[in-house]
Write a protein that holds these residues in place. Structure first.
Motif, PDB file in Angstrom:
ATOM      1  N   ALA A  27       0.835  -1.203   0.000  1.00 50.58           N
ATOM      2  CA  ALA A  27       0.000   0.000   0.000  1.00 50.58           C
ATOM      3  C   ALA A  27       0.862   1.243   0.000  1.00 50.58           C
ATOM      4  O   ALA A  27       0.618   2.196  -0.756  1.00 50.58           O
ATOM      5  N   GLN A  28       1.894   1.269   0.840  1.00 50.20           N
ATOM      6  CA  GLN A  28       2.784   2.422   0.882  1.00 50.20           C
ATOM      7  C   GLN A  28       3.506   2.602  -0.446  1.00 50.20           C
ATOM      8  O   GLN A  28       3.657   3.724  -0.942  1.00 50.20           O
ATOM      9  N   SER A  29       3.943   1.481  -1.048  1.00 50.48           N
ATOM     10  CA  SER A  29       4.635   1.556  -2.337  1.00 50.48           C
ATOM     11  C   SER A  29       3.724   2.138  -3.405  1.00 50.48           C
ATOM     12  O   SER A  29       4.130   2.999  -4.194  1.00 50.48           O
ATOM     13  N   LEU A  30       2.465   1.677  -3.440  1.00 50.61           N
ATOM     14  CA  LEU A  30       1.513   2.211  -4.406  1.00 50.61           C
ATOM     15  C   LEU A  30       1.277   3.694  -4.154  1.00 50.61           C
ATOM     16  O   LEU A  30       1.230   4.498  -5.091  1.00 50.61           O
ATOM     17  N   GLY A  31       1.141   4.071  -2.888  1.00 56.75           N
ATOM     18  CA  GLY A  31       0.915   5.467  -2.557  1.00 56.75           C
ATOM     19  C   GLY A  31       2.070   6.354  -2.986  1.00 56.75           C
ATOM     20  O   GLY A  31       1.861   7.470  -3.498  1.00 56.75           O
ATOM     21  N   VAL A  32       3.296   5.881  -2.804  1.00 54.69           N
ATOM     22  CA  VAL A  32       4.471   6.661  -3.205  1.00 54.69           C
ATOM     23  C   VAL A  32       4.499   6.844  -4.720  1.00 54.69           C
ATOM     24  O   VAL A  32       4.818   7.927  -5.222  1.00 54.69           O
ATOM     25  N   MET A  33       4.149   5.793  -5.461  1.00 55.70           N
ATOM     26  CA  MET A  33       4.131   5.902  -6.923  1.00 55.70           C
ATOM     27  C   MET A  33       3.112   6.951  -7.374  1.00 55.70           C
ATOM     28  O   MET A  33       3.394   7.773  -8.253  1.00 55.70           O
ATOM     29  N   LEU A  59      -6.028   0.133   0.240  1.00 58.83           N
ATOM     30  CA  LEU A  59      -5.678   1.507  -0.127  1.00 58.83           C
ATOM     31  C   LEU A  59      -6.347   1.900  -1.439  1.00 58.83           C
ATOM     32  O   LEU A  59      -6.899   2.995  -1.559  1.00 58.83           O
ATOM     33  N   ALA A  60      -6.305   1.016  -2.433  1.00 60.82           N
ATOM     34  CA  ALA A  60      -6.880   1.353  -3.739  1.00 60.82           C
ATOM     35  C   ALA A  60      -8.369   1.644  -3.619  1.00 60.82           C
ATOM     36  O   ALA A  60      -8.884   2.599  -4.221  1.00 60.82           O
ATOM     37  N   ALA A  79      -0.495  -1.206 -12.490  1.00 54.54           N
ATOM     38  CA  ALA A  79       0.109  -1.997 -13.567  1.00 54.54           C
ATOM     39  C   ALA A  79       1.629  -1.892 -13.527  1.00 54.54           C
ATOM     40  O   ALA A  79       2.341  -2.895 -13.694  1.00 54.54           O
ATOM     41  N   ARG A  80       2.167  -0.678 -13.291  1.00 53.61           N
ATOM     42  CA  ARG A  80       3.621  -0.523 -13.198  1.00 53.61           C
ATOM     43  C   ARG A  80       4.157  -1.220 -11.954  1.00 53.61           C
ATOM     44  O   ARG A  80       5.214  -1.861 -11.996  1.00 53.61           O
ATOM     45  N   GLN A  81       3.447  -1.101 -10.851  1.00 53.36           N
ATOM     46  CA  GLN A  81       3.923  -1.717  -9.612  1.00 53.36           C
ATOM     47  C   GLN A  81       4.000  -3.233  -9.719  1.00 53.36           C
ATOM     48  O   GLN A  81       4.950  -3.864  -9.243  1.00 53.36           O
TER      49      GLN A  81
END
Length: 644
Positions: A27-33, A59-60, A79-81
């Motif tokens: 979730a944090q990784s997605l948020g940072v992106m 999170l999404a 998709a990138r993550q």
């Protein structure tokens, strides 16, 4: 053709349902992106991650529900993550044969869409990549090697409904056997004896109108007497102390409970409904709340997308169709439920927090022949006006006295449309609900009895909104009475078969219930004409009534009023609604409104039998305190002993 071929999420502990905890790191990784893409503000990210850590969901889902990020930006980042393709199934059409192999209902239930077979592998679209690992084994057994790709849930739903919605709609409309369904109503000509009887009545009216009126009045008084006797007997049985029950064995494995909430044009109460359901005290990983909305109802669907749905709530979209009834929507959603116990709530319902646990406990105590439990309905706006007070007294009498008494007498009972819980196996064996019947609940109660199942009342209360406006009340009651008329006609297609299935006692109860209910509403003006006699006004039967008949008639009327008054007062004492007893006497002026509803019902029975005259909700807030948006800790899944 579209029934599930495989059971995804194989987990014997949970009847095939499992929930993964949110992945805070991902979730944090997605948020940072999203933050780096400029698609999300830092303040919104902090707020969303706080909700995730409190157990508020993925999170999404939170980002979309709170409109913090666009759907396009979110899925591009996902998709990138994950290194997965982002596919738009509405533009790049899926292979419908692959949908058929998995089953359209499974696609909708699990948010999966087999897209195309490419290079020896099948590409499967998903809106929840966190869950894809749980499905992979089942998908691989069915399709061979699979590759995950991404698409929003709305696009997956729209694609499945566009390709297979018509077939899903036909299936939902024809689940019940034709012999027990009203869907052929109006397609078959009336038998000769109906026309002969109508002709005879016309001739009798011309030849001797007083004799016809005497016969109608006699039938009215007879059904009034039978209705009063049934109510009095039900009160005697309902107020007797129940037999003591021994504690049941411990439930080693609590079941998944699915609760369907049909919504149609309910945007104004969607958020309140979610908060009310959050009060339910049952392990969240075993609770499956299904919010059922029509495909065309964009208003409600938009409101639900803006609400933060917990992981144990989800939206099921009913494919568009000509028929717009609650049972049709329930039939469609039934195949998408995960539970072995199926419940129904209405949009405005506020159930008791321990209700689900008590339902599970009662089913555990009873054998498989008890297929259905009916809860008690009450109102959270009983004192809005005169109509709401009378409605409250009527419901108190019906759910606290009449239904429990009839059940204890061993009679088949009509069910209410909400706070209704059934064993899934029994429901599916009967084909669910008759999609064309506008009182699907009453019909289901008698179909269960015909097939050897029993229904019990459970003393757990759901509060809902009293219909306290005259015209909406008449429209709602006309739908109920129209459904009663159709239900009686359908079950009486073969009286001999009905007699053999129910037995003489339940068959007699069936006749008394329907004939007295319908006759008393339709013929209420006939009974009201007898008020002319003590007032010294002319009456067509004044020359026919002997002194003995007049005394007997007066005795019946006085006994009816006395029973109604006493039973109404006793019923109110079983509720938290304390009202002065004169309000019970006002029912004498309340029930004649039902006569107007019965004539509307009879007219629609001929010209528009399947029309669902919808009741508008959300005009009054419940008096019960609603919880704060911060979710409280869900109960742990410990062995359940006795609930309540």
């Amino acid at each position: 053709m579209f029934s599930p071929r495989i059971r995804l999420l194989p987990d014997p502990r949970h009847d095939g349902f499992a929930t993964l905890p949110p992945q805070s790191g991902s979730a944090q990784s997605l948020g940072v992106m999203l933050l780096r893409d400029g698609a999300l503000s830092s303040d919104d990210l902090v707020q969303a991650l706080t909700l995730v850590n409190r157990g508020g969901g993925r999170l999404a889902d939170i980002l979309l529900a709170q409109s913090m990020v666009t759907e396009a930006a979110l899925f591009a980042a996902l998709a990138r993550q994950l290194g997965a393709a982002r596919i738009t199934p509405l533009h790049d059409t899926p292979d419908p044969r692959l949908i058929d192999r998995l089953g359209a209902k499974v696609c909708l239930r699990d948010g999966l869409l087999p897209w195309r077979a490419v290079g020896g592998a099948t590409i499967i679209l998903t809106a929840q990549p966190d869950d894809f690992a749980q499905h992979r084994d089942g998908l691989t057994r069915l399709f061979g090697p699979v590759i995950m790709a991404l698409a929003p849930a709305s696009e997956i739903e729209a694609s499945v409904l566009a390709l297979r919605g018509a077939a899903l709609d036909r299936a939902a409309c024809t689940l019940v056997a034709e012999a027990e369904s009203c869907r052929t109503w109006g397609q078959i000509g009336l038998p000769w004896w109906v026309f002969a009887g109508a002709f005879g009545v016309v001739v009798a009216l011309i030849w001797s109108p007083v004799s016809v009126f005497l016969a109608i009045a006699g039938w009215s008084v007879l059904t009034l007497t039978l209705a009063t006797a049934m109510k009095l007997a039900a009160a005697v049985f309902a107020l007797r102390a129940p037999a003591a029950e021994t504690p049941p064995p411990i439930i080693a494995r609590m079941p998944i409970v699915s609760v369907m909430v049909p919504l149609f044009r309910e945007a104004n109460i969607a958020a309140r409904l979610i908060r009310r359901l959050e009060r339910l005290e049952y392990p969240r990983d075993l609770l499956d709340i299904v919010l059922v909305v029509e495909e065309e109802d964009q208003t409600t669907r938009t409101a639900l997308r803006k609400a933060v749905l917990p992981a144990w709530m989800r939206v099921v979209v009913v494919p568009d169709g000509r028929l717009k009834t609650k049972p049709r929507a329930l039939n469609h959603a039934l195949g998408l439920c995960r539970g072995s116990i199926i419940g129904i709530y209405d949009a405005e319902d506020a159930p008791a927090p321990d209700q689900i646990a008590r339902v599970v406990d009662r089913f555990h105590r009873r054998g498989g022949d008890v297929a259905c439990l009916q809860g008690v309905l009450d109102f959270y706006n009983p004192r809005t006006n005169w109509l709401s007070r009378c409605f409250t007294i009527e419901y108190a009498t019906w759910f606290r006295i009449v239904l429990p008494g009839l059940a204890r007498m061993g009679l088949a009972i009509p069910l209410g449309g909400t706070t209704l819980f059934s064993r899934r196996a029994a429901l599916e064996s009967l084909g669910g609900w008759d999609a064309h019947n506008v009182t699907e609940d009453a019909d289901l109660g008698f179909r269960l009895a015909r097939h050897g199942y029993r229904t019990e009342l459970i003393d757990s209360v759901t509060e809902e909104e009293a219909n306290c406006r005259v015209l909406p009340w008449i429209r709602q009651r006309s739908r109920w009475l129209k459904g009663y008329m159709i239900t009686y006609a359908v079950h009486m297609r073969d009286p001999g078969l009905l007699f053999r299935q129910l037995g003489w006692w339940k068959f007699a109860g069936f006749q008394v219930f329907f004939l007295t209910t319908l006759s008393q509403f339709l013929l209420a003006p006939v009974l009201l004409t007898f008020w002319a006699v003590p007032l010294g006004l002319p009456h067509p039967l004044v020359q026919v009534l002997t002194p003995a008949l007049s005394v007997a008639l007066m005795a019946v009327f006085l006994l009816t009023e006395a029973v109604q008054l006493v039973v109404g007062i006793l019923a109110l004492r079983l509720t938290p609604n304390r009202m002065a007893w004169p309000w019970v006497a006002m029912l004498h002026l309340y029930f004649p409104l039902g006569a107007l509803a019965s004539y509307k019902a009879a007219w629609e029975l001929i010209g528009n039998p399947f029309y669902w005259d919808k009741t508008s909700h959300g005009h009054h807030d419940p008096r019960i305190p609603l919880p704060l948006r911060k979710p409280r800790a869900a109960p742990t899944r410990e062995p359940l002993r006795r609930a309540g």
